[in-house]
Design a protein around this motif. Structure first.
Motif, PDB file in Angstrom:
ATOM      1  N   GLN A   6     -49.741 -76.593   5.739  1.00  0.00           N
ATOM      2  CA  GLN A   6     -50.532 -76.231   6.683  1.00  0.00           C
ATOM      3  C   GLN A   6     -51.608 -75.448   6.336  1.00  0.00           C
ATOM      4  O   GLN A   6     -51.670 -74.256   5.634  1.00  0.00           O
ATOM      5  CB  GLN A   6     -49.800 -75.592   7.846  1.00  0.00           C
ATOM      6  CG  GLN A   6     -50.766 -75.224   9.130  1.00  0.00           C
ATOM      7  CD  GLN A   6     -49.907 -74.705  10.013  1.00  0.00           C
ATOM      8  OE1 GLN A   6     -48.677 -74.676  10.211  1.00  0.00           O
ATOM      9  NE2 GLN A   6     -50.617 -74.560  11.304  1.00  0.00           N
ATOM     10  N   GLY A   7     -52.913 -76.050   6.523  1.00  0.00           N
ATOM     11  CA  GLY A   7     -54.304 -75.071   6.404  1.00  0.00           C
ATOM     12  C   GLY A   7     -54.595 -74.927   5.008  1.00  0.00           C
ATOM     13  O   GLY A   7     -55.647 -74.421   4.613  1.00  0.00           O
ATOM     14  N   SER A  51     -47.964 -69.187  -0.280  1.00  0.00           N
ATOM     15  CA  SER A  51     -48.789 -69.106   0.963  1.00  0.00           C
ATOM     16  C   SER A  51     -50.086 -68.293   0.558  1.00  0.00           C
ATOM     17  O   SER A  51     -49.941 -67.385  -0.235  1.00  0.00           O
ATOM     18  CB  SER A  51     -48.241 -68.623   2.216  1.00  0.00           C
ATOM     19  OG  SER A  51     -47.551 -67.341   1.916  1.00  0.00           O
ATOM     20  N   HIS A  52     -51.315 -68.563   0.886  1.00  0.00           N
ATOM     21  CA  HIS A  52     -52.478 -67.947   0.678  1.00  0.00           C
ATOM     22  C   HIS A  52     -52.721 -67.517  -0.659  1.00  0.00           C
ATOM     23  O   HIS A  52     -53.858 -66.653  -1.042  1.00  0.00           O
ATOM     24  CB  HIS A  52     -52.236 -66.584   1.717  1.00  0.00           C
ATOM     25  CG  HIS A  52     -52.252 -66.779   2.917  1.00  0.00           C
ATOM     26  ND1 HIS A  52     -53.142 -66.711   3.893  1.00  0.00           N
ATOM     27  CD2 HIS A  52     -51.170 -66.779   3.596  1.00  0.00           C
ATOM     28  CE1 HIS A  52     -52.711 -67.132   5.242  1.00  0.00           C
ATOM     29  NE2 HIS A  52     -51.301 -66.939   5.046  1.00  0.00           N
ATOM     30  N   PHE A 101     -46.898 -73.762   0.758  1.00  0.00           N
ATOM     31  CA  PHE A 101     -48.203 -73.612   0.268  1.00  0.00           C
ATOM     32  C   PHE A 101     -49.278 -73.460   1.438  1.00  0.00           C
ATOM     33  O   PHE A 101     -50.478 -73.738   1.350  1.00  0.00           O
ATOM     34  CB  PHE A 101     -48.685 -75.057  -0.309  1.00  0.00           C
ATOM     35  CG  PHE A 101     -47.997 -75.282  -1.490  1.00  0.00           C
ATOM     36  CD1 PHE A 101     -48.451 -75.124  -2.846  1.00  0.00           C
ATOM     37  CD2 PHE A 101     -46.953 -76.113  -1.573  1.00  0.00           C
ATOM     38  CE1 PHE A 101     -47.677 -75.447  -4.039  1.00  0.00           C
ATOM     39  CE2 PHE A 101     -46.080 -76.311  -2.765  1.00  0.00           C
ATOM     40  CZ  PHE A 101     -46.680 -76.233  -3.946  1.00  0.00           C
ATOM     41  N   SER A 102     -49.034 -73.012   2.568  1.00  0.00           N
ATOM     42  CA  SER A 102     -49.821 -72.912   3.581  1.00  0.00           C
ATOM     43  C   SER A 102     -50.910 -71.914   3.316  1.00  0.00           C
ATOM     44  O   SER A 102     -50.783 -70.766   3.145  1.00  0.00           O
ATOM     45  CB  SER A 102     -48.978 -72.272   4.744  1.00  0.00           C
ATOM     46  OG  SER A 102     -48.448 -70.849   4.650  1.00  0.00           O
ATOM     47  N   LEU A 145     -54.833 -79.634   7.039  1.00  0.00           N
ATOM     48  CA  LEU A 145     -55.002 -79.629   5.665  1.00  0.00           C
ATOM     49  C   LEU A 145     -56.415 -79.899   5.470  1.00  0.00           C
ATOM     50  O   LEU A 145     -57.416 -80.738   6.122  1.00  0.00           O
ATOM     51  CB  LEU A 145     -54.323 -80.637   5.062  1.00  0.00           C
ATOM     52  CG  LEU A 145     -54.312 -80.840   3.656  1.00  0.00           C
ATOM     53  CD1 LEU A 145     -53.593 -79.580   2.986  1.00  0.00           C
ATOM     54  CD2 LEU A 145     -53.480 -82.256   3.092  1.00  0.00           C
ATOM     55  N   VAL A 146     -57.235 -79.157   4.556  1.00  0.00           N
ATOM     56  CA  VAL A 146     -58.654 -79.254   4.090  1.00  0.00           C
ATOM     57  C   VAL A 146     -58.746 -80.171   2.907  1.00  0.00           C
ATOM     58  O   VAL A 146     -58.217 -80.006   1.830  1.00  0.00           O
ATOM     59  CB  VAL A 146     -59.422 -78.006   3.834  1.00  0.00           C
ATOM     60  CG1 VAL A 146     -60.783 -78.216   3.478  1.00  0.00           C
ATOM     61  CG2 VAL A 146     -59.167 -77.184   5.254  1.00  0.00           C
ATOM     62  N   TYR A 147     -59.508 -81.294   3.179  1.00  0.00           N
ATOM     63  CA  TYR A 147     -59.774 -82.186   1.884  1.00  0.00           C
ATOM     64  C   TYR A 147     -61.151 -82.608   2.015  1.00  0.00           C
ATOM     65  O   TYR A 147     -61.910 -82.424   3.064  1.00  0.00           O
ATOM     66  CB  TYR A 147     -58.672 -83.329   1.951  1.00  0.00           C
ATOM     67  CG  TYR A 147     -58.918 -84.115   3.210  1.00  0.00           C
ATOM     68  CD1 TYR A 147     -59.531 -85.278   2.991  1.00  0.00           C
ATOM     69  CD2 TYR A 147     -58.164 -84.028   3.956  1.00  0.00           C
ATOM     70  CE1 TYR A 147     -59.707 -86.314   4.217  1.00  0.00           C
ATOM     71  CE2 TYR A 147     -58.090 -84.701   5.378  1.00  0.00           C
ATOM     72  CZ  TYR A 147     -58.799 -86.080   5.093  1.00  0.00           C
ATOM     73  OH  TYR A 147     -58.733 -86.647   6.269  1.00  0.00           O
ATOM     74  N   ASP A 148     -61.764 -83.261   0.859  1.00  0.00           N
ATOM     75  CA  ASP A 148     -63.111 -83.760   0.969  1.00  0.00           C
ATOM     76  C   ASP A 148     -62.982 -84.858   0.290  1.00  0.00           C
ATOM     77  O   ASP A 148     -62.091 -85.718  -0.211  1.00  0.00           O
ATOM     78  CB  ASP A 148     -63.994 -82.677   0.602  1.00  0.00           C
ATOM     79  CG  ASP A 148     -63.779 -82.425  -1.080  1.00  0.00           C
ATOM     80  OD1 ASP A 148     -63.006 -83.158  -1.784  1.00  0.00           O
ATOM     81  OD2 ASP A 148     -64.203 -81.487  -1.753  1.00  0.00           O
ATOM     82  N   ASP A 149     -64.363 -85.329  -0.076  1.00  0.00           N
ATOM     83  CA  ASP A 149     -64.401 -87.034  -0.667  1.00  0.00           C
ATOM     84  C   ASP A 149     -64.067 -86.985  -2.097  1.00  0.00           C
ATOM     85  O   ASP A 149     -63.810 -88.073  -2.658  1.00  0.00           O
ATOM     86  CB  ASP A 149     -66.048 -87.426  -0.539  1.00  0.00           C
ATOM     87  CG  ASP A 149     -66.462 -87.819   0.848  1.00  0.00           C
ATOM     88  OD1 ASP A 149     -65.433 -87.802   1.990  1.00  0.00           O
ATOM     89  OD2 ASP A 149     -67.446 -87.650   1.266  1.00  0.00           O
TER      90      ASP A 149
END
Length: 210
Positions: free
Chosen positions: A71-72, A31-32, A50-51, A93-97
């Motif tokens: 998470q996150g 985490s972090h 893996f938060s 959860l943060v993701y992109d193209d």
């Protein structure tokens, strides 16, 4: 697995480009942590946290993350090909193209064509209608709950056929011009091998299916 790591604390650590390939993790706390470009390919992660970790451009190819806490976490640009996410906490959860194989592989809306390989090297062309439920996990295999059979052709000669039999269920028959429906369709996209009409987006992908 080349090694087993249990009950270890990597939280808040700075570990960019760490090579964890082929390791089994049990109850490990990431985490972090900064894990930018880390290699988790082919890892088995059991009850790992893996938060809020930074996982940008990390590789989770063929990693088992079932039940883990993401998470996150930030997986922007990460490679998620064939990672297993069933039961994982993906809240915020943060993701992109540039995140590979995380977004839905097939169109989220509207009608489109799909292809599947059946017994006897027969390639079935399907029309997936706009109101069909559709999904995919972290690879190029997709599923839907209903489709219309447009054509059935021999993979090598392109000869036309009237019907084809599914690999997974010998009682499921595709007949040219008819609609098929999978009453056992599972809407949970992270369950990879489950109920539904399996298909690919291109004929080439279907032909490569073993």
């Amino acid at each position: 697995m080349s090694a087993i790591l249990t009950d270890h604390d990597y939280s808040y650590r700075n570990l960019p480009e760490a090579n964890f390939h082929d390791i089994q993790f049990e109850r490990v706390d990431f985490s972090h942590a900064n894990l930018t470009k880390a290699d988790f390919s082919n890892c088995l992660c059991i009850e790992c946290d893996f938060s809020y970790a930074v996982l940008k451009e990390a590789s989770f190819s063929s990693a088992d993350l079932r039940g883990c806490n993401l998470q996150g976490a930030d997986i922007s640009g990460a490679d998620m090909y064939f990672s297993m996410l069933e039961g994982a906490n993906l809240t915020d959860l943060v993701y992109d193209d540039n995140t590979k194989y995380f977004k839905l592989y097939c169109p989220e809306e509207g009608p489109f064509l799909g292809y599947k390989k059946c017994f006897g090297f027969r390639i079935v062309q399907l029309l997936i209608p706009a109101d069909a439920r559709r999904t995919s996990a972290t690879n190029n295999t997709c599923r839907c709950d209903k489709a219309k059979v447009l054509t059935i052709k021999d993979m090598y000669t392109n000869e036309d056929y009237d019907e084809a039999i599914a690999y997974a269920d010998g009682s499921f028959v595709y007949r040219r011009g008819e609609w098929v429906e999978a009453k056992n369709f599972n809407p949970d996209r992270w369950v990879d091998s489950t109920g539904g009409i399996n298909f690919f987006m291109t004929r080439e992908e279907a032909e490569s299916y073993l």
